[in-house]
Design a protein around this motif. Structure first.
Motif, PDB file in Angstrom:
ATOM      1  N   TYR A 104       0.838  -1.204   0.000  1.00 56.19           N
ATOM      2  CA  TYR A 104       0.000   0.000   0.000  1.00 56.19           C
ATOM      3  C   TYR A 104       0.874   1.255   0.000  1.00 56.19           C
ATOM      4  N   ILE A 119      -3.552   3.345  -0.810  1.00 50.97           N
ATOM      5  CA  ILE A 119      -3.841   2.820  -2.147  1.00 50.97           C
ATOM      6  C   ILE A 119      -3.094   1.498  -2.294  1.00 50.97           C
ATOM      7  N   LYS A 168      -0.830   4.392 -10.155  1.00 45.02           N
ATOM      8  CA  LYS A 168      -0.747   2.949 -10.330  1.00 45.02           C
ATOM      9  C   LYS A 168       0.615   2.577 -10.906  1.00 45.02           C
TER      10      LYS A 168
END
Length: 562
Positions: A104, A119, A168
Motif C-alpha cells: 500500500y 492505495i 498505479k
C-alpha cells in the motif's frame, strides 16, 4: 556527541531513514501490533523521540486474523514533491509456499498527518520501497515472491515504474534488476542515486545470525545491470560472533546537511545462559530486532564502506552538524490512565483499542474479557515493548472473575504461542485466586502450564485490589503479588526469558520477527465478558547490564559478554 547503538532499543526493526531539512526520521516495522508503522525523529542521530504511529485506524490497516509476525513488514519512508510517501506491506500468510500480501501507499504533507487513505499498489512481494529519480520518474523496488517448490522463494528484486497521474504501477515495465548473491534470501531493497550512479542496498541471509547487507551499483535501471560491491558484504555479523551487535543488515542510507553519510540497520543484542556456548547457540534476542546506526565513507572506487569494518560499532561518531535533540534518558513509563486515549507507547494486537476491548480515562483502564491470549481475532490486551534487559513492572487490578475461564492480570508476551501471565481467576471451590500460567512451544498454539495449581494463593475476602509485579533480569523474570502494594510475596515462579525471543520461536515455526512485550490483559472465553479495572501501570528501566558488583548499569564495551 557519540551515537550509542542501538539508537532505538527494543523491537524497532527494518529501519527506513530519511532526512528532511535538519530533521531525520526513521520508520520501522510493527508486524501484527497496532497501530502500524512507528516513526521516530531526531536532529542529531543520537537522541530519538517517537512522534507518530501512522496506521492508526482500521481504514488505514485491517489486520484482524493476521498470523503472528504477519501484518506490517518493512515500511519505506521517503520525501519528494513536498510530501512524505510511505509504502508498507500487509502480510496475511507467514509460512508455507505462499506469502499472500498487499503493498500500500499513503502520503502526507507533514509527518503528523493527516495521512491519505492507503492505495493498494500490488502483491508481487514484500519489502517494497519507492525510489524518486532525479528526472521526476518514480519506481517501486521490491522483493519478489515465488511459491513454486522447484524455485527459490526469494526471486530477486523487481523494479516497476510508478505513474503519479494514475497512482498505479506500470506493470508492463516490471523487470528483475538484481538476483542476489549465493547467500540467497535477497530482500529489503533501497535505491539511491549518488554521483550519477544507482546504488541498490539489499538484505540477504535471512533475518537471523547469517543476516547481511550487500550493495550493488549500475549506471542504469536496466534488467540485471547491477554489479555487487567487491570485498563485501557491506555489513554483517555472521563472522563477528563476539560483537555486541548482531544480525545487522536490512536498512537504509542517509546523508547529513554537511555531506556525511550514515546507515541505519536492524540489529539484535543476544545474551546466553551461563551453561551455554557463546557461539552456538549464539544467544537469545529477547528485545527483538532493534535499530542501529553506522557511519559510512566512500572508498576510492566509489563504493560505500562501514567505518570500523563490516561488523559495525557500538559507539559511532555523531554528525559534525548535529543539533542537540531533547529526548528522555530512558524508556520508563508510568501511566495513571487519566487520558481518554492510550499513551503513544501502548500497542494492541491486530485491531485498535475500542469499546469492544474496554476504555481508559478518569484514573483507570477497563478491559473487557474476550478470547484467550492464543486468540488472533478477539483479544483484550494492551502492551508495550521490552526496551531494556533489566526492568520492573507493576500494576494494580480489580477483578471478580465469573469462573476459571476468566483471567485478568499482568503478562509478558511474545506471540500467541509464547507468553506468560500472573492473573486473578476462580478455582473449583468458587474462590478468587492468583495463578501463573505459561504458554510455550511444542504445538502451533503452544502448550500451557499452570504453575500454582492446587497451591494457588486465595485472595482474602473483601480485598478490592490485587497488585502484580514482574521483575525482569535479562535471562529470567519472576512474578510477585501483593494485597497492599507494599509487602510483596514471590510466587516462586521464575521463567526463562529466552522463550520470548525470535531465536526461540524460530525453532517452532517461521514467524519470529517481533520482540517481547509486557502489558495488561483480560480474558473471558466463557463469553460472559468479565471486566477488569487497572489502576496504574509502572514500567521502570534499571539499566542494560549487571556490573561485577551486582549493580545495574550501562557498560561501555564492544563485547556482548560480561
Amino acid at each position: 556527541m557519540q551515537i550509542q547503538n542501538p539508537v532505538l532499543p527494543g523491537f524497532n526493526s527494518d529501519p527506513s531513514i530519511i532526512r528532511v531539512d535538519e530533521t531525520y526520521y526513521i520508520a520501522t516495522s510493527t508486524f501484527e501490533w497496532f497501530p502500524g508503522v512507528r516513526i521516530h525523529a531526531s536532529k542529531d542521530l543520537v537522541h530519538w523521540n517517537l512522534v507518530k504511529n501512522v496506521l492508526d485506524t482500521t481504514m488505514m490497516l485491517d489486520m484482524k486474523g493476521n498470523p503472528s509476525s504477519g501484518g506490517v513488514w518493512a515500511p519505506d519512508l521517503s520525501y519528494a514533491d513536498g510530501k512524505f510517501w510511505l509504502i508498507f506491506t500487509d502480510v496475511k500468510i507467514t509460512d508455507g509456499n505462499f506469502k499472500d500480501m498487499k503493498n500500500y501507499l499513503t502520503t502526507a504533507e507533514t509527518i503528523e498527518g493527516p495521512w491519505s487513505d492507503p492505495i493498494m499498489v500490488n502483491g508481487v512481494g514484500f519489502d517494497a520501497a519507492l525510489f524518486h529519480d532525479d528526472d521526476g520518474r518514480k519506481y517501486l523496488a521490491q522483493q519478489t515472491w515465488d511459491h513454486r517448490e522447484y524455485h527459490h522463494p526469494f526471486n530477486g528484486i523487481t523494479l516497476t515504474e510508478f505513474d503519479t497521474v494514475t497512482m498505479k504501477l506500470k506493470s508492463e515495465t516490471a523487470r528483475t534488476i538484481f538476483a542476489g548473491t549465493d547467500v540467497k534470501l535477497v530482500e529489503g531493497p533501497h535505491l539511491y542515486k549518488v554521483n550519477g550512479e544507482y546504488f541498490l542496498f539489499t538484505a540477504e541471509g535471512g533475518t537471523i545470525f547469517t543476516h547481511q547487507e550487500v550493495v550493488s551499483r549500475s549506471k542504469s535501471l536496466d534488467a540485471m545491470s547491477f554489479v555487487v560491491e567487491p570485498d563485501g558484504p557491506f555489513i554483517t555479523n555472521f563472522d563477528t560472533p563476539n560483537s555486541y551487535l548482531q544480525k545487522q543488515g536490512h536498512g537504509a542510507l542517509v546523508s547529513t546537511p554537511g555531506g556525511e553519510w550514515y546507515y541505519a540497520s536492524l540489529t539484535a543484542r543476544p545474551w546466553h545462559h551461563e551453561n551455554e556456548s557463546s557461539t552456538d547457540p549464539r544467544g537469545w534476542s529477547t528485545l527483538g530486532r532493534e535499530t542501529a546506526i553506522q557511519k559510512v565513507e566512500w572508498d576510492e572506487s566509489g563504493w560505500p564502506r562501514v567505518i570500523g569494518g563490516h561488523g559495525g560499532q557500538t559507539f559511532v561518531e555523531a554528525p559534525k552538524d548535529a543539533i542537540l535533540t531533547d529526548a528522555p534518558a530512558d524508556h520508563s513509563q508510568h501511566d495513571e490512565f487519566n487520558d481518554a486515549t492510550l499513551d503513544i507507547n501502548w500497542n494492541t494486537l491486530r485491531e485498535p483499542f475500542t469499546e469492544k476491548m474496554g476504555s481508559t480515562g478518569n484514573g483507570k483502564l477497563t478491559l473487557i474479557g474476550q478470547g484467550s491470549l492464543v486468540n488472533t481475532f478477539d483479544l483484550s490486551l494492551v502492551a508495550r515493548r521490552w526496551q531494556a534487559f533489566y526492568f520492573d513492572v507493576e500494576t494494580k487490578v480489580k477483578f471478580n472473575p465469573y469462573s476459571y475461564q476468566a483471567m485478568a492480570g499482568l503478562t509478558n508476551y511474545y506471540n500467541h504461542s509464547h507468553w506468560s501471565c500472573i492473573f486473578i481467576t476462580k478455582n473449583d471451590e468458587g474462590q478468587n485466586v492468583i495463578e501463573v500460567g505459561e504458554n510455550k512451544g511444542g504445538l502451533r498454539n503452544g502448550l500451557y502450564t499452570s504453575y500454582l495449581r492446587d497451591n494457588a494463593p486465595v485472595i482474602p475476602d473483601n480485598t478490592e485490589y490485587v497488585y502484580f509485579k514482574s521483575e525482569n533480569r535479562q535471562e529470567s523474570y519472576t512474578y510477585f503479588y501483593s494485597f497492599d502494594g507494599d509487602n510483596w510475596i514471590s510466587t516462586g515462579v521464575t521463567l526463562d526469558a529466552a522463550v520470548l525471543s525470535d531465536d526461540y520461536v524460530v525453532r517452532e515455526y517461521g514467524g519470529f520477527f517481533t520482540g517481547a512485550y509486557v502489558g495488561l490483559a483480560a480474558v473471558d472465553y466463557s463469553g460472559y465478558a468479565s471486566t477488569a479495572e487497572f489502576d496504574y501501570f509502572d514500567y521502570k528501566e534499571l539499566g542494560d547490564h549487571k556490573a561485577a558488583d551486582g549493580t545495574l548499569s550501562w557498560q561501555k564495551s564492544e563485547s556482548r559478554f560480561y
